[in-house]
Design a protein around this motif. Structure first.
Motif, mmCIF file in Angstrom:
data_model
loop_
_atom_site.group_PDB
_atom_site.id
_atom_site.type_symbol
_atom_site.label_atom_id
_atom_site.label_comp_id
_atom_site.label_asym_id
_atom_site.label_seq_id
_atom_site.Cartn_x
_atom_site.Cartn_y
_atom_site.Cartn_z
ATOM 1 N N GLU A 34 0.863 -1.122 0.167
ATOM 2 C CA GLU A 34 0.087 -0.159 0.015
ATOM 3 C C GLU A 34 0.743 1.408 -0.093
ATOM 4 O O GLU A 34 0.625 2.473 -0.453
ATOM 5 N N VAL A 35 1.834 1.352 0.588
ATOM 6 C CA VAL A 35 2.971 2.429 0.729
ATOM 7 C C VAL A 35 3.168 2.575 -0.526
ATOM 8 O O VAL A 35 3.659 3.816 -1.112
ATOM 9 N N ARG A 36 3.831 1.443 -1.063
ATOM 10 C CA ARG A 36 4.638 1.774 -2.501
ATOM 11 C C ARG A 36 3.365 2.375 -3.692
ATOM 12 O O ARG A 36 3.697 3.058 -4.241
ATOM 13 N N GLY A 37 2.275 1.687 -3.520
ATOM 14 C CA GLY A 37 1.145 2.203 -4.276
ATOM 15 C C GLY A 37 0.878 3.721 -3.915
ATOM 16 O O GLY A 37 0.595 4.377 -5.006
ATOM 17 N N ALA A 38 0.812 4.032 -2.917
ATOM 18 C CA ALA A 38 0.599 5.404 -2.320
ATOM 19 C C ALA A 38 1.657 6.313 -2.742
ATOM 20 O O ALA A 38 1.342 7.394 -3.568
ATOM 21 N N ASN A 39 2.832 6.035 -2.796
ATOM 22 C CA ASN A 39 3.942 6.842 -3.046
ATOM 23 C C ASN A 39 3.912 6.858 -4.677
ATOM 24 O O ASN A 39 4.144 8.013 -5.231
ATOM 25 N N ALA A 40 3.593 5.921 -5.570
ATOM 26 C CA ALA A 40 3.453 5.834 -6.824
ATOM 27 C C ALA A 40 2.219 7.025 -7.171
ATOM 28 O O ALA A 40 2.366 7.616 -8.127
ATOM 29 N N LEU A 41 1.008 6.829 -6.533
ATOM 30 C CA LEU A 41 0.046 7.539 -6.695
ATOM 31 C C LEU A 41 0.526 9.167 -6.563
ATOM 32 O O LEU A 41 0.002 10.070 -7.458
ATOM 33 N N ALA A 42 1.034 9.302 -5.579
ATOM 34 C CA ALA A 42 1.555 10.650 -5.219
ATOM 35 C C ALA A 42 2.699 11.306 -6.191
ATOM 36 O O ALA A 42 2.586 12.558 -6.594
#
Lengths: 550, 570
Positions: free
Chosen positions: A274-282
């Motif tokens: 989720e963190v990796r996903g959130a970072n990519a989203l940002a």
């Protein structure tokens, strides 16, 4: 204001707070012979690594830690060469670091450093441990050790500068930051910290240059606006100071840090994904965000926040149908999750389904009354669908909570115009001209009202002309030309009004704006008959129909 | 023929005087002598102050336990000697004292000792006290007390006969909630002291969930600690207008009601020299506020534009103690705010009233305070050289902080910065043995309790005895002590501007209201004259509605005098 930024939700994430966006390649390199330095730990026996109590970690993480610990024990007892043992300690240390068992991580890295003193990764990770523990002095010493091994390690230079700033030593921070910028001139975090150091020594010009450059490289680093505001203020540029003050936020410019990013990628659990996903989203990397968030959902399907983030990524990637499904799942899992309601509303309004969008925005506002994004969307949707009276209190709420959101002030004023409350609209626009001095939309709208409002007590052609003239100097648009014509006519200068209107009609023809032919011609006819315009905007003008934000 | 010994002696003398001799001579003759300031602790056995603060510490660690106490110097009986008031905790919704707990009023016996006159004076308190603000709100010449609290705040009117009356309900100041620092000042320039009261957080035990704890890594047990205030909702601080008849009305212009914060410290000062006292308010884990007083036009909150709302990163810090002084002598009041560990304190330099920049790193203040948490903070001229020095009282709010952050300690040292003419220097290590100790310090009041012209200090310590610090700085520089008495302006003359010249050196000072943390100070002004042996002239601009400027000559030095508006020296 972008919708995307309002949708990113970090949820409950128990991994590194220091996970950073990749922007500059800076791999660990083998030190040159002349950079070999003796470790302060050289010759010291290895410390025993105690397995911490990991019972509070997720089961997959527990398993990963135990496996890695067992592997370490095997390698240590096998009496492998020092470099291999160092690597084993390092691998376990990185996993402990990723899972925030800092004491155990420190022991591992100290052992690794003892065994392989010329490998810069070990003091690098130790430095980050001390950063996490708010021990900047120790962190700085270790970053300096890294730099002794590799003087051109950009991330270490940036972090060393950052650490010195934390210690209140801006003058000392300049040296490593200057070197980082010499090596990587487009390193946003280095520009950010260099700008702050310049700000601290009141070199406002340099501060503005560096901070603005950082912002250009990382526009979403909203944390840059505040120091930039202070720097502009120091130069006496209050206009830019105020403008940046309104945009301030808490997202820092993050340095490229492949070593720490690798640490973050170690965890095989839903939180890490989720963190990796959130970072990519940002970082607006939608495909990567979607992959990681789907992975997180596969591991933890009932996390509403993950579905929310996935919905956002899918919407941004253009798959509105799938995005709506994710938002609806998030709502099902957590009916009170206002952001999911908001996301669903965004998708619905983009599909023209305003009635359903309004329902979702309303629920979003009920769940989170302080959500400016949701309330602003609700207000706009109500106004767009002819429900101006209902939109007013929502615009008012946004204005009160977040005066920087100028769209709310504009929406409120336009709702008043639509309702025929011209005097109030004039007063609101007049105040907004002062508040949002850098936004030409307000003086333009005010000029229209002053030029053409049907209320005699509101009109003031001379003032309308005064407002439009400077706007025309910077841009000669079709709308502005019409407004000038209205103002001229109201001031009794019909010949000039006719000329301006003809210019507008020429511009409309050139722009193929055939939809305006009727209105333009009608107003021209009025001016030719020495009659002023009494309809500032036609009923179907887009100004009354705010589009969904992109 | 000159002897070798004499030659060497004279050569040595010449070398000593050398190129710097003229400057040295000049400094010796007319300027300020460089002297190391010093404070010595007055033990309870010597002072007679045996009162001890009861912080009501519980296993659950309720947050109000960690914030007090405040303290004050005041001359409650107008005998010209500073008495002392100390604020204690008390009964509340989470604390029932096993033995009675009370505030304390100590009368100065004029010989270095104090006598507890609390009961006779009727100022024992009765709620969970926080701080005290002293001001003569009815202009009768006797200082009154406003005691803030977690719970019922109290207004004690001084009856002029050694006793006080609790007039809280009658006055309209019956505030509840959690009040902290308070400031008396005349915001509307009508000659009456108004009151600004800081409000902290929403803290309602009836809603439960107010305990914070970590789990011990070794044995898994819960370790309770004081909650970080960001988990609580902010509240609106209060401005009360003095109606002139013993009552107060809350100012409801919308601004103060909307400015939600977690206010702990406040100072009334004029940041833009427009004659109206403004307010700088420190907020804990929330934005600081700079309320600009626009006079008849009302108030404007300007902290963001002024650059004092947040730290350099744009994030809120844990602002606690504040003070104001023109530390760089440019005629504009600068601001100080003390924060919590890892945030560093800020010394905001005023740029002609338009905005502020943080000069703390330039003076070593940022570096020195990186691991400290500051409460009481006071600019005071410790060595009477005419320049403001800085005394700071520090201590972490959480007694178990070391378990989470080993580099931070619950008890912390006091800090003393001396102004050397260009910058502030940390002289704590040379300023006396008390600076080598550590305390759970909170309130700090400045006052000359022994009337020797050297301003002393009083520190309130959480859960312990107060610290009475006698200023024992060598008496090299001269001073002038002034008791200002307004007639058409507020009697305490808060807001007056003093300008004086001594030995050709001109200095200026604004008489601010409040400042520090939960505490109140000696109302007299002690003007440092350096080595000058006379005041060339003294100019007083009384605050509005007077606005009168008077220039006095032949002001006595090295003693206290009273100056009455329009009537000169008394």
């Amino acid at each position: 204001m972008t919708r995307g930024s309002g949708l990113v939700a970090r949820g409950s994430i128990g991994v590194l707070a220091g996970i950073l966006v990749f922007s500059v390649s800076c791999e660990s390199r083998a030190p040159s012979p002349e950079s070999r330095v003796p470790s302060p730990e050289s010759g010291r026996p290895e410390r025993a690594v105690q397995m911490p109590d990991v019972s509070s970690a997720a089961p997959t993480v527990q398993a990963q830690l135990r496996d890695s610990y067992a592997t370490l024990q095997q390698k240590v007892s096998a009496a492998l060469p020092a470099a291999e043992r160092a690597s084993a300690y390092g691998d376990l240390g990185r996993l402990f670091l990723a899972t925030e068992y800092l004491d155990a991580a420190e022991t591992c890295f100290l052992n690794a450093q003892t065994l392989d003193p010329n490998e810069l990764r070990w003091p690098y990770f130790l430095a980050h441990i001390h950063r996490r523990r708010n021990e900047p002095g120790k962190a700085a010493a270790l970053f300096e050790r890294v730099l002794a091994l590799d003087p051109n390690h950009v991330a270490a230079l940036v972090w060393l500068g950052d650490t010195m700033l934390v210690e209140g030593r801006p003058e000392a921070a300049e040296t490593p930051l200057a070197k980082a910028l010499a090596l990587a001139p487009r390193e946003a975090a280095a520009l950010d910290r260099a700008g702050r150091a310049a700000l601290a020594r009141r070199d406002y010009r340099t501060a503005v240059k560096d901070l603005a450059a950082a912002l250009e490289l990382q526009p979403r680093a909203s944390g840059l606006h505040y120091p930039l505001s202070l720097a502009y203020r120091g130069l006496g540029d209050m206009r830019n100071a105020d403008a940046h003050l309104k945009l301030r936020g808490d997202v820092d410019a993050s340095p490229g840090d492949p070593l720490m990013e690798q640490v973050g990628a170690l965890l095989q659990n839903a939180s890490a994904a989720e963190v990796r996903g959130a970072n990519a989203l940002a970082a607006r990397q939608w495909a990567e965000a979607i992959d990681n968030l789907r992975q997180a959902i596969a591991l933890a399907p009932d996390n509403a926040f993950t579905h929310l983030n996935l919905g956002t990524a899918l919407f941004e990637a253009g798959d509105a149908k799938a995005a709506l499904a994710e938002f609806q799942t998030a709502i099902r899992l957590s009916p009170g999750l206002g952001k999911a309601r908001y996301g669903a509303g965004i998708v619905l309004e983009s599909a023209g389904r305003d009635r359903e969008a309004i329902a979702e925005f309303t629920k979003a506002v009920d769940a989170d009354p302080a959500s400016v994004d949701a309330r602003m969307s609700l207000a706009d949707a109500l106004r767009r669908t002819g429900r101006e009276p209902e939109s007013l209190p929502h615009y008012a709420d946004v204005i009160a909570r977040s005066p920087a959101v100028s769209q709310a002030a504009f929406g409120y004023a336009m709702a008043l115009v639509r309702l025929g409350r011209y005097r109030e609209a004039r007063d609101r626009l007049d105040a907004s001209v002062k508040t949002y001095a850098d936004q030409p939309g307000f003086p333009h709208a005010l000029a229209r009202v002053l030029a053409a409002a049907p209320d005699d007590s509101v009109r003031d052609g001379a003032k309308a002309m005064t407002l439009v003239r400077p706007l025309l100097q910077t841009q000669r648009t079709l709308e502005l030309m019409q407004t000038m014509a209205m103002a001229m006519a109201e001031a009794g200068r019909f010949e000039e009004a006719v000329q301006w209107q003809r210019d507008a009609m020429t511009a409309a023809t050139q722009s193929n704006r055939r939809d305006l032919d009727g209105r333009l011609a009608e107003n021209l006819s009025r001016y030719e008959r020495r009659l002023a315009c009494r309809v500032p905007w036609p009923e179907n003008d887009p100004v009354f129909r705010p589009r969904p934000n992109p | 023929m000159i002897s070798r010994r004499a030659f060497l002696h004279s050569a040595g003398q010449a070398a000593l005087l050398g190129a710097g001799a003229p400057r040295l001579a000049a400094a010796v003759l007319t300027g300020a002598a460089a002297v190391t300031p010093r404070f010595d602790e007055v033990p309870a056995a010597a002072s007679g102050i045996t009162w001890i603060h009861d912080n009501a510490r519980s296993a659950a660690r309720f947050l109000p336990e960690s914030l007090g106490p405040g303290c004050a110097f005041l001359d409650y009986d107008n005998d010209g000697w500073m008495d002392i008031y100390l604020v204690n905790s008390g009964p509340s919704d989470f604390y029932t004292p096993a033995t009675p707990v009370r505030n304390a009023l100590y009368r100065n016996n004029r010989d270095g000792t104090f006598t507890d006159v609390t009961a006779k004076a009727g100022v024992s308190g009765g709620s969970f006290g926080m701080g005290v603000a002293v001001g003569d709100y009815n202009n009768d010449g006797y200082p009154d007390l406003f005691v803030t609290a977690y719970g019922r705040a109290i207004l004690y009117r001084n009856n002029g006969d050694g006793t006080f009356t609790d007039v809280t309900e009658k006055s309209g100041l019956a505030t509840r909630g959690w009040t902290t620092s308070a400031v008396w000042f005349d915001y509307d320039n009508n000659g009456l002291l108004d009151l600004f009261v800081c409000s902290y957080v929403e803290y309602d035990l009836s809603r439960g969930g107010l305990a914070c704890a970590d789990r011990d890594k070794k044995d898994g047990r819960l370790i309770y600690h004081y909650c970080v205030p960001h988990v609580f909702k902010p509240t609106a601080s209060m401005l009360w207008r003095n109606n002139g008849d013993g009552t107060f009305s809350r100012v409801r212009d919308g601004l103060f009601d909307r400015a939600l914060g977690k206010a702990l410290g406040a100072v009334a000062t004029d940041v833009n020299n427009d004659g109206f006292l403004d307010l700088f308010v420190a907020s804990d884990t929330a934005q600081n506020f700079l309320f600009l007083n626009l006079g008849p036009k009302g108030w404007q909150e300007n902290s963001l534009k002024a650059g004092v709302a947040f730290g350099a990163t744009g994030n809120p810090r844990s602002g606690m103690g504040v003070d104001a002084a023109d530390f760089n002598g440019d005629g504009f009041e600068d601001l100080l705010v003390a924060n919590i560990d890892h945030e560093m304190y800020s010394l905001y330099e005023n740029h002609k009233g338009y905005f502020f920049t943080d000069a703390a790193p330039d003076h070593g203040l940022a570096q020195a305070t990186r691991l400290l948490s500051g409460w009481g903070a006071k600019f005071l001229d410790v060595d009477n050289d005419g320049r403001p020095d800085l005394l700071l009282a520090n201590g972490h709010p959480d007694d178990v902080i070391a378990l989470r952050a080993p580099e931070v300690h619950y008890t912390q040292p006091l800090l003393l910065f001396q102004h050397d003419g260009r910058r502030l220097r940390n002289v704590s290590a040379q300023a006396g043995a008390v600076f080598a100790k550590t305390f759970a310090a909170r309130g700090l009041a400045a006052g000359d309790f022994d009337n020797d012209g050297r301003v002393d200090a009083l520190v309130g310590c959480n859960g312990g005895a107060p610290l009475l610090l006698r200023n024992t700085t060598p008496k090299i520089n001269h001073w002038a002590g002034l008791t200002l008495q307004g007639r058409s302006c507020n009697r305490d003359a808060i807001g007056s501007r003093l300008t004086w010249s001594a030995g050709g050196v001109k200095r200026s000072r604004l008489r601010n209201g409040g400042g520090s943390y939960l505490s109140s100070h000696d109302p007299r002004e002690v003007l440092g004259l350096g080595r000058a042996t006379a005041i060339d002239w003294l100019e007083i601009t009384w605050p509005l509605p007077s606005g009168r400027t008077e220039r006095l000559r032949n002001v006595p030095i090295d003693r206290y005098v009273t100056i009455v508006e329009g009537k000169g020296l008394q």
